[in-house]
Design an enzyme around this catalytic site. Sequence first.
Site, PDB file in Angstrom:
ATOM      1  N   ARG A  44     -13.030  31.512  -3.902  1.00 50.42           N
ATOM      2  CA  ARG A  44     -14.438  31.137  -3.789  1.00 50.42           C
ATOM      3  C   ARG A  44     -15.317  32.374  -3.639  1.00 50.42           C
ATOM      4  NH1 ARG A  44     -16.231  26.815   0.689  1.00 50.42           N
ATOM      5  NH2 ARG A  44     -15.668  28.541   2.056  1.00 50.42           N
ATOM      6  N   LYS A  97     -21.871  30.806  -2.035  1.00 52.76           N
ATOM      7  CA  LYS A  97     -21.853  30.836  -0.560  1.00 52.76           C
ATOM      8  C   LYS A  97     -22.626  32.068  -0.098  1.00 52.76           C
ATOM      9  CE  LYS A  97     -18.687  29.972   3.301  1.00 52.76           C
ATOM     10  NZ  LYS A  97     -19.277  28.727   3.789  1.00 52.76           N
ATOM     11  N   GLU A 100     -23.892  17.013   3.160  1.00 49.89           N
ATOM     12  CA  GLU A 100     -23.077  17.771   4.109  1.00 49.89           C
ATOM     13  C   GLU A 100     -23.840  18.001   5.401  1.00 49.89           C
ATOM     14  OE1 GLU A 100     -22.329  21.647   2.357  1.00 49.89           O
ATOM     15  OE2 GLU A 100     -24.434  21.879   1.837  1.00 49.89           O
TER      16      GLU A 100
END
Lengths: 327, 327
Positions: free
Chosen positions: A79, A177, A210
């Site tokens: 990721r 991210k 989320e």
Amino acid sequence: MSIKILSRDDIFTEAPEWRRPGASNYAAMYSSVFGGIVTDPALMVMPLDDHIINRGDGIFEYFDIVNGFVYNFEAHLARFERSAGLISLDLPFDMDTIRAITLETLAVSGAKDCGVRLFLSRGFGDFGCDPTTPKKSLFYVVVILKSFEIPPQTYTEGVTAITTHVPLKPDFYAQVKSTCYLLNALVDLEARRNNADYGIWYDHEGHLTESSTENVAIVSREGILKYPRFDHMLKGTTLLRAAELAKGLVAGGTLKGVSQTDITQQEVYDSTEMLILTSAFFVVPVVKYDGKAIGAGKPGPVFHQLAGLIQKDKTENREVLTPIPYP
Amino acid sequence: MSIKILSRDDIFTEAPEWRRPGASNYAAMYSSVFGGIVTDPALMVMPLDDHIINRGDGIFEYFDIVNGFVYNFEAHLARFERSAGLISLDLPFDMDTIRAITLETLAVSGAKDCGVRLFLSRGFGDFGCDPTTPKKSLFYVVVILKSFEIPPQTYTEGVTAITTHVPLKPDFYAQVKSTCYLLNALVDLEARRNNADYGIWYDHEGHLTESSTENVAIVSREGILKYPRFDHMLKGTTLLRAAELAKGLVAGGTLKGVSQTDITQQEVYDSTEMLILTSAFFVVPVVKYDGKAIGAGKPGPVFHQLAGLIQKDKTENREVLTPIPYP
């Protein structure tokens, strides 16, 4: 007013007053700025002109070390590499070197149960916004001891959550991210002010997404473990691992199925269990949501069994455990 | 691999290899972490656990020092205070002290023509996201010499711009000048890749908003200076000052009016002049946009006269010039 002019020795030698709360939890830091590892928390610093500070122009990862092994390391590294690529952020080293630096920083720290943060920033040299001015991307690793004890009632009695009213972050951040987490921080702030542990976001169509730094899943009345599509939220490594492990609960009869799908707020209210999933706490049962009891108002069987499977996975499954080369 | 373990002296004494490009432009830094001012760029650092790094949980301001005076200081301080309030970020000092620290840091730097950045962060003590864990907000000031020469053709020949395809930032960031600027950085990246100087954002209704760190205004065919509403973009201090000064151009007959209004892309294409406004460059003429000439394809009369008014304002108007208490 007259402000003190400080020398290096004022800051780093003479009883530095700024040695700070929390610093004793920081066991080691690697910095590509310094070109090495430091273990004195006073030296765990970043140049003020790093663009990750001024512009949020950087990415991060967090993952756990369990009994001296990195849990789910490759998923996090993948990721990390993907996030960097999506913002055209060059890696200062190849991924093998990033892997090796991370493991060696952990080895130097000596820590066996801790957390690790990786940061990759655009670099320094000016305070501008432009990522193309001459600079080199920078890599940082910090090893954080788990000073905090998770209160045992977190798992035995469960936690509470509310629906947040903080604006949704752009979908772009579902892929990358980045450290641009101000809206996420405000979700936490709103939750605390409402005496809740977590705030929960919904997308513009009213579907569950989320929490501030956590994924959310539910067990529907039909016994299906449901979690949202990745259109508006980051691919959580723990969520994906849990979804994989939950297949064992289908085989065992505790669940009827596992499904990634749209979930409305009403479905969350009507769920028999609601779960928070993160790399920091793994799985936590929500027993009250928006003031309403979820299911029986206490941690349910899917939570208990899934927590057991994750515990086993992170302590015994050598396929997802990377050894640290301690000296 | 074997990574060097570094001591304080390795980092700060022995020919620190990491003293970095650009650092010679940093004349002074105040840090409430250190409780004083440093002038050695190697000491201009931030603790790695400051939440402005990990979470973008902080705000900033930038403004110019001209001939030893702070230009438009109160407008910037007011926005600083407003940004902090909107994210419930406590000021570590009252605004008078923040004003005084800024002026004293400038005085220590000795710089007469430079830029200043203020940062206010949530504080440090952990790497979490939650703004309510015990910590104190932190204040930083950095004085940046203008090493770069603005190429003279910027003003004589003008610059180019393109429409950006980077996703729009959330409207929330139109109110709060946070450091979460990754999308803005990607606007710059896209512009550079297209050999343009600026990228221009439109909102979801197709109305002009802003550039990565700049405001945009146009002169319509009817001779009206138009700039966008503040629904989707930050209230630019230079834009507001320019709109005020432009009233003089209406009185003088160069403009028919000044209007804050919705502006379509077609209106921008059809404009006779297109202007970039920022605290760093003040006013810059765009002569080519999306490959099409704007107006006559060269800096126009409104640019020239407005640049003159701003130049006069920032050098002569004592109402918006704050003296610095140099020793």
